[in-house]
Design a protein around this motif. Structure first.
Motif, mmCIF file in Angstrom:
data_model
loop_
_atom_site.group_PDB
_atom_site.id
_atom_site.type_symbol
_atom_site.label_atom_id
_atom_site.label_comp_id
_atom_site.label_asym_id
_atom_site.label_seq_id
_atom_site.Cartn_x
_atom_site.Cartn_y
_atom_site.Cartn_z
ATOM 1 N N LYS A 1 -0.698 14.917 6.548
ATOM 2 C CA LYS A 1 -1.178 13.895 5.631
ATOM 3 C C LYS A 1 0.176 13.074 6.151
ATOM 4 O O LYS A 1 -0.106 11.798 6.338
ATOM 5 C CB LYS A 1 -1.142 13.995 4.491
ATOM 6 N N GLU B 1 -9.383 7.434 2.556
ATOM 7 C CA GLU B 1 -10.047 7.204 1.416
ATOM 8 C C GLU B 1 -9.101 5.693 0.812
ATOM 9 O O GLU B 1 -7.895 5.649 1.251
ATOM 10 C CB GLU B 1 -10.423 7.932 0.454
ATOM 11 N N VAL C 1 -10.960 10.579 6.683
ATOM 12 C CA VAL C 1 -10.681 11.107 5.691
ATOM 13 C C VAL C 1 -9.357 10.460 4.612
ATOM 14 O O VAL C 1 -8.848 10.159 3.486
ATOM 15 C CB VAL C 1 -9.476 11.879 6.295
ATOM 16 N N CYS D 1 -14.507 5.659 5.435
ATOM 17 C CA CYS D 1 -14.030 7.054 4.062
ATOM 18 C C CYS D 1 -13.900 5.795 3.387
ATOM 19 O O CYS D 1 -13.390 5.138 2.774
ATOM 20 C CB CYS D 1 -13.219 7.617 4.730
ATOM 21 N N MET E 1 -12.280 10.795 0.211
ATOM 22 C CA MET E 1 -11.566 11.968 1.347
ATOM 23 C C MET E 1 -11.814 13.161 2.149
ATOM 24 O O MET E 1 -12.595 14.369 0.694
ATOM 25 C CB MET E 1 -10.250 11.923 1.162
#
Length: 435
Positions: free
Chosen positions: A132, A177, A175, A210, A213
């Motif tokens: 991330k 978001e 993922v 997205c 997530m």
């Protein structure tokens, strides 16, 4: 102009690069991604395939002239246009720079984060958190670069944009978001611009960003494990017994990391078992494949159509008319044909239960698209699986009364690509067959 066959598995983002490049250049590419043309895990292990493509990896391209290529960047470069490759020596080098950036910088953290959410890799909290942060750093780098630029290199889309956008695709779909991507407006604007280009949409369809997530799904991961046997199981047991040493070993070897990603992509290609939408239908007397052979190899009006009506099962199959809702958006005819081709590519797994003839009528800036489809069962097949729903809402659909004169006339005209087409009001331009 290049022409040939691209071997891949469905929804392979690496193959998307080559197909989008071909959309820009006009290269004629046939996609082989499902049996009988290509069975991932089997066809690519045969001696004949390995003779042409020694690594056995996909995507792999074979030109109509016999020229063979593996590695997605090389294929995209070959199928693309000069404009995509860079208009100068400096621009070409920058394009290569960003293509390498996509593979070496984006793909590893994107895979580490996204694959567990798809159930094809075990979740590791530390690895995911590191991924991330790395993705956040890369999005910021792109955001800064795009502050004063529309595209990565020059003023038009290049292979740089195609490669980086495809590498980011699963992140944006799975993922990233709104709260995570909000700090990177320039990157988001660029990505949205790319995926909404007609050439991108012809391959990707509508990309839904997205909203929430995705998280690791232990159940989905468990369901997918039986597909991996032998050595992978032993490796998994080793990881459970010695989690820390395994982690260190993985980081220590770039070759092993690449092999791990290849295993995950293989898992991505072998989809989890899901119920066949047509499984509960009673067996039909109409053999669709037999009609398709007649249609492909014999005269349409004299042989294929009589065969169709003689054997058609009115209870087991239905006939539908579909018309594109937004004719005002149809500009250049080749782009309009790309819309049809893109839809066909995304319906690969529907082929054994459907047949369609879709026609572009009219000319540049005055066109329309409509077609006749034959589906197994009495329902509109697109609604039966989420995988088939990307394009169908762009059309209005009407079920035809099989024994009506309207149906018989339309079937004849659309299958033969000739007739009055009085309901259209525009001349025939080009047609495409889904079979």
């Amino acid at each position: 102009m290049a022409a040939g066959t691209l071997y891949t598995y469905p929804e392979n983002w690496r193959a998307f690069k080559a197909l989008i490049a071909a959309q820009y250049s006009g290269a004629k590419v046939q996609v082989a991604s499902s049996p009988p043309q290509f069975h991932f895990g089997q066809t690519n292990k045969t001696p004949d395939f390995l003779k042409k493509f020694p690594l056995g990896k996909v995507p792999a391209f074979q030109g109509d002239d016999g020229f063979c290529l593996f590695e997605s960047n090389a294929i995209a470069h070959y199928l693309g246009s000069d404009a995509l490759r860079g208009s100068s020596k400096e621009a070409a080098a920058q394009v290569l720079q960003w293509m390498s950036f996509a593979d070496s910088e984006i793909v590893p953290p994107a895979s580490a984060w996204v694959f567990p959410t798809l159930g094809i890799m075990q979740y590791n909290k530390q690895a995911t958190e590191l991924a991330k942060e790395e993705v956040r750093r890369l999005l910021e780098l792109l955001n800064e670069h795009l502050k004063s630029r529309t595209f990565l290199v020059g003023e038009r889309v290049s292979l740089a944009d195609i490669s980086v956008a495809c590498a980011l695709l699963w992140l944006y779909k799975q993922v990233l978001e709104p709260a995570f991507r909000q700090p990177f407006p320039n990157t988001n604007r660029w990505f949205s611009t790319c995926i909404n280009q007609p050439q991108f949409r012809a391959v990707l369809g509508e990309v839904r960003l997205c909203e929430k997530m995705a998280q690791f799904d232990a159940k989905k991961f468990s369901e997918m494990q039986p597909k991996k046997e032998g050595a992978p199981k032993k490796e998994k047991a080793s990881k459970e017994a010695k989690p820390q040493p395994e982690k260190k070993e993985k980081k220590a070897s770039a070759a092993e990391e690449e092999e791990e990603l290849d295993d995950c992509e293989a898992a991505l290609a072998s989809e989890p078992k899901s119920k066949d939408p047509f499984a509960d239908l009673p067996k039909s007397t109409f053999v669709l494949d037999e009609f398709k052979r007649k249609y492909s190899n014999e005269d349409t009006l004299k042989v294929a159509l009589p065969h169709f009506w003689e054997h058609f099962d009115r209870e087991g199959y239905s006939i539908w008319y579909g018309e594109y809702k937004y004719p005002e958006d149809l500009t250049l005819t080749f782009m309009s044909c790309n819309l049809i081709a893109g839809m066909f590519q995304r319906l690969e797994k529907l082929r054994k239960n459907a047949f369609g003839s879709v026609i572009l009528f009219g000319e540049n800036n005055n066109g329309s698209i409509s077609g006749i489809w034959v589906f197994r069962g009495q329902d509109l097949a697109f609604t039966l699986s989420p995988d088939w729903q990307i394009d169908y809402e762009s059309y209005t659909w009407r079920k035809l009364a099989v024994d009506s004169e309207e149906c018989k006339t339309m079937v004849k005209e659309y299958f033969a690509w000739e007739g009055d087409f009085t309901h259209v009001g525009k001349p025939f331009c080009q047609g495409k067959i889904f079979k």
